[in-house]
Design a protein around this motif. Structure first.
Motif, PDB file in Angstrom:
ATOM      1  N   GLY A  52      -5.645  -1.156  15.716  1.00 22.13           N
ATOM      2  CA  GLY A  52      -5.203  -1.217  14.131  1.00 22.13           C
ATOM      3  C   GLY A  52      -3.971  -1.376  14.076  1.00 22.13           C
TER       4      GLY A  52
ATOM      5  N   PRO B  60       0.768  -7.148  10.193  1.00 27.09           N
ATOM      6  CA  PRO B  60       1.542  -8.084   9.452  1.00 27.09           C
ATOM      7  C   PRO B  60       1.368  -8.025   7.988  1.00 27.09           C
ATOM      8  N   LEU B  61       0.169  -7.713   7.556  1.00 25.47           N
ATOM      9  CA  LEU B  61      -0.005  -7.686   6.234  1.00 25.47           C
ATOM     10  C   LEU B  61       0.632  -6.742   5.485  1.00 25.47           C
ATOM     11  N   THR B  62       0.622  -5.387   6.218  1.00 28.95           N
ATOM     12  CA  THR B  62       1.415  -4.239   5.619  1.00 28.95           C
ATOM     13  C   THR B  62       2.809  -4.408   5.544  1.00 28.95           C
TER      14      THR B  62
ATOM     15  N   ALA C 177     -12.250  -7.391  15.707  1.00 27.25           N
ATOM     16  CA  ALA C 177     -11.510  -6.479  14.758  1.00 27.25           C
ATOM     17  C   ALA C 177     -12.866  -6.093  14.033  1.00 27.25           C
TER      18      ALA C 177
ATOM     19  N   GLN D 258      -3.749  -7.840  -0.256  1.00 28.55           N
ATOM     20  CA  GLN D 258      -3.430  -6.481  -0.132  1.00 28.55           C
ATOM     21  C   GLN D 258      -4.755  -5.688  -0.430  1.00 28.55           C
TER      22      GLN D 258
ATOM     23  N   PHE E  79     -10.591  -3.700   4.348  1.00 26.79           N
ATOM     24  CA  PHE E  79     -11.282  -3.956   5.698  1.00 26.79           C
ATOM     25  C   PHE E  79     -10.435  -2.966   6.636  1.00 26.79           C
ATOM     26  N   ALA E  80      -9.154  -2.577   6.453  1.00 22.42           N
ATOM     27  CA  ALA E  80      -8.526  -1.562   7.455  1.00 22.42           C
ATOM     28  C   ALA E  80      -8.575  -0.122   6.931  1.00 22.42           C
TER      29      ALA E  80
ATOM     30  N   ALA F 273       4.987  -7.692   5.354  1.00 20.24           N
ATOM     31  CA  ALA F 273       4.933  -8.708   4.450  1.00 20.24           C
ATOM     32  C   ALA F 273       6.467  -9.250   4.192  1.00 20.24           C
TER      33      ALA F 273
ATOM     34  N   TRP G  34       2.443 -13.523  20.796  1.00 18.17           N
ATOM     35  CA  TRP G  34       1.951 -14.637  21.640  1.00 18.17           C
ATOM     36  C   TRP G  34       1.842 -14.149  23.159  1.00 18.17           C
TER      37      TRP G  34
ATOM     38  N   HIS H 291      -3.487 -13.983  11.569  1.00 22.97           N
ATOM     39  CA  HIS H 291      -3.529 -14.142  12.878  1.00 22.97           C
ATOM     40  C   HIS H 291      -4.085 -15.442  13.125  1.00 22.97           C
TER      41      HIS H 291
ATOM     42  N   PRO I 260      -2.186   6.824  12.202  1.00 20.60           N
ATOM     43  CA  PRO I 260      -0.823   6.107  12.020  1.00 20.60           C
ATOM     44  C   PRO I 260       0.244   6.876  10.912  1.00 20.60           C
TER      45      PRO I 260
ATOM     46  N   LEU J 276     -10.628   2.850   9.494  1.00 23.91           N
ATOM     47  CA  LEU J 276      -9.989   3.304  10.543  1.00 23.91           C
ATOM     48  C   LEU J 276      -8.739   4.408  10.458  1.00 23.91           C
ATOM     49  N   THR J 277      -8.176   3.984   9.334  1.00 25.79           N
ATOM     50  CA  THR J 277      -6.884   4.808   8.955  1.00 25.79           C
ATOM     51  C   THR J 277      -7.431   6.283   8.574  1.00 25.79           C
TER      52      THR J 277
ATOM     53  N   VAL K 196      -6.828 -13.569   6.854  1.00 25.46           N
ATOM     54  CA  VAL K 196      -6.040 -12.896   5.844  1.00 25.46           C
ATOM     55  C   VAL K 196      -5.088 -12.189   6.407  1.00 25.46           C
ATOM     56  N   PHE K 197      -5.217 -11.550   7.506  1.00 23.99           N
ATOM     57  CA  PHE K 197      -4.111 -10.867   8.511  1.00 23.99           C
ATOM     58  C   PHE K 197      -3.113 -11.883   9.105  1.00 23.99           C
TER      59      PHE K 197
ATOM     60  N   PRO L 289       0.827  -1.175  -0.021  1.00 21.38           N
ATOM     61  CA  PRO L 289      -0.055  -0.185   0.088  1.00 21.38           C
ATOM     62  C   PRO L 289       0.810   1.316   0.159  1.00 21.38           C
TER      63      PRO L 289
ATOM     64  N   LEU M 122      -1.774  -3.073  15.753  1.00 22.78           N
ATOM     65  CA  LEU M 122      -1.549  -4.631  15.799  1.00 22.78           C
ATOM     66  C   LEU M 122      -2.143  -5.415  14.803  1.00 22.78           C
ATOM     67  N   PHE M 123      -3.286  -5.201  14.515  1.00 21.27           N
ATOM     68  CA  PHE M 123      -4.248  -6.210  13.958  1.00 21.27           C
ATOM     69  C   PHE M 123      -3.789  -6.068  12.228  1.00 21.27           C
ATOM     70  N   ALA M 124      -3.668  -5.057  11.794  1.00 21.93           N
ATOM     71  CA  ALA M 124      -3.198  -4.789  10.529  1.00 21.93           C
ATOM     72  C   ALA M 124      -1.905  -4.653  10.208  1.00 21.93           C
TER      73      ALA M 124
ATOM     74  N   HIS N 201       6.649 -14.369  16.051  1.00 23.30           N
ATOM     75  CA  HIS N 201       5.390 -14.110  16.659  1.00 23.30           C
ATOM     76  C   HIS N 201       5.250 -14.111  18.236  1.00 23.30           C
TER      77      HIS N 201
END
Lengths: 242, 242
Positions: free
Chosen positions: B117, B123-125, B205, A114, A120-121, B127, B140, A211, B37, A124-125, A208-209, A37, B119-121, B136
DNA sequence: AGAGATTGCTAACACCGTTAACTTTCGGGA
DNA sequence: TCCCGAAAGTTAACGGTGTTAGCAATCTCT
């Protein structure tokens, strides 16, 4: 300097402008997929298209608007994919249809992480598109496919709604009901719809994220179990996984 | 130019460095909360602290590392909050404890949406942090509180696991079991744990990211219903909402 | 053919992450 | 006590970003 830049009068102008708009979105999406992104930048898009960044302001008033348009087009694509999955089964079996739609949602999200992450995210952003209750059109096109199927399922099946419905919800749920093609769905049933919708969307997002990576390499059986639960909650006795 | 910059020898030096590190994280978090962010920037943090951006490189090798450290500290704070909620109930009632932890997770996430947000989003960003299975740790610390309680619940209650467990999972679930203080939990039960964990995390989420706003102003009752379902799946008959 | 809208350009501004080279400060060993 | 090296922070600079202003070219319609 219009907020939504030039609206051409000519026929040809209109066509080439449409083509430019879609090329911008396609380029942006390619950057999103290939480099994440953070790479979806005005200058990068312009560079890829062989033009300069300020030129893009003839099509989008700001970077944020471009991203929003990209998200909107992705919602459309997802809604189309869900509808296609729905139509692969006869309308006389809304249970099978909804099961196929749920699995198609997961498949699309995992195939396009992506893009799904952007959808989804995003809210909030931004944190700015929250004035009234009319700004959720693009996401509704996508969620509407699922909710409409739930209405069909309500017609065919027999949902057992919980008797203890918080009265404070009635106003909100009434508003949801208006979007449902004027169907006289009981509020308790709409509550079940929302509950199932939240569970479906959450299950896809968690996977997808990443977790669930700490435990599962292939969470597909877990998702199938979730879909079965959802169909059961919607009164569908025949749980057809495939 | 060390990847993890200077490790001071002196006692006092070590202390002021620790203070600087926490001040950086605090400033970054304040920017995250107040301006989103995108505002958590090296120059902005340095500006707020009365110094210049390159000075921060004495503490973090890159902007990404700073964000990662911030996320790690947020995981710790969340884990502490969950543990505190757990300890507000006697250990003899793990059902009540887990219910309180679930509600505390939702409360924390809704009270700190930007942090959640991140924390949750995240890992994908990124990559990029996906080499093996040892990265992890920070997440954990937070999920372990929930899983450990599920183990306690398994000791007290009676979970009815599904008999049809995909054999392809055994390897992964074995790995999860090792993290569980060496408890001899059956793999089928661990499958139930993961299933409940996914449902809990997904429910939070979906709500935090505003995907229920179209229907509900206060999804608390819906979440309580989800918690009841989770506790039931874990064999806890007494569903204590408050 | 000319008027007006539309499209794209260059130049510039402020901000960002990052690096290099320098100065200052401080702690510990001779 | 003094001094030396490590640590902390600085300025200058590079390339990248969104965005605006102003200008040139092109197309459409009358």
């Amino acid at each position: 300097m219009p907020s939504t830049p030039g609206t051409p009068t000519g026929r040809r102008r209109h066509r080439v402008r449409e083509e430019a708009l879609t090329e911008i979105l396609n380029t942006g999406r390619r950057l999103l997929v290939e480099e994440g992104p953070a790479a979806v930048t005005l200058r990068a898009i312009a560079r890829e298209m062989g033009m300069t960044a300020p030129g893009l302001y003839r099509y989008y008033a700001a970077h944020r608007d471009l991203i929003q348009a990209l998200a909107s087009s992705l919602y459309d694509e997802l809604a189309t994919a869900l509808a296609a999955a729905r139509d692969r089964h006869p309308a006389s079996e809304p249970g099978r249809q909804l099961g196929a739609v749920c699995r198609e949602l997961r498949r699309w999200a995992l195939a396009h992480p992506q893009e799904f992450g952007l959808l989804f995210a995003k809210p909030l952003t931004d944190a700015d598109t929250a004035p009234g209750a009319a700004a959720h059109d693009p996401s509704w096109r996508f969620g509407g496919v699922v909710l409409d199927l739930m209405v069909q399922l309500w017609h065919h099946g027999n949902i057992k709604p919980p008797a203890d419905l918080d009265p404070a919800w009635t106003v909100q749920l009434e508003e949801v009901r208006e979007h449902l093609s004027g169907e006289p769905v009981p509020l308790e049933v709409i509550y079940v719809f929302v509950s199932c919708w939240a569970r479906l969307y959450g299950a896809v997002a968690v996977e997808v994220f990443g977790h669930l990576d700490f435990a599962l390499t292939d969470p597909a059986p877990l998702f199938d179990h979730t879909v079965r639960d959802i169909l059961t909650a919607l009164g569908e006795p025949r749980t057809a996984p495939r």
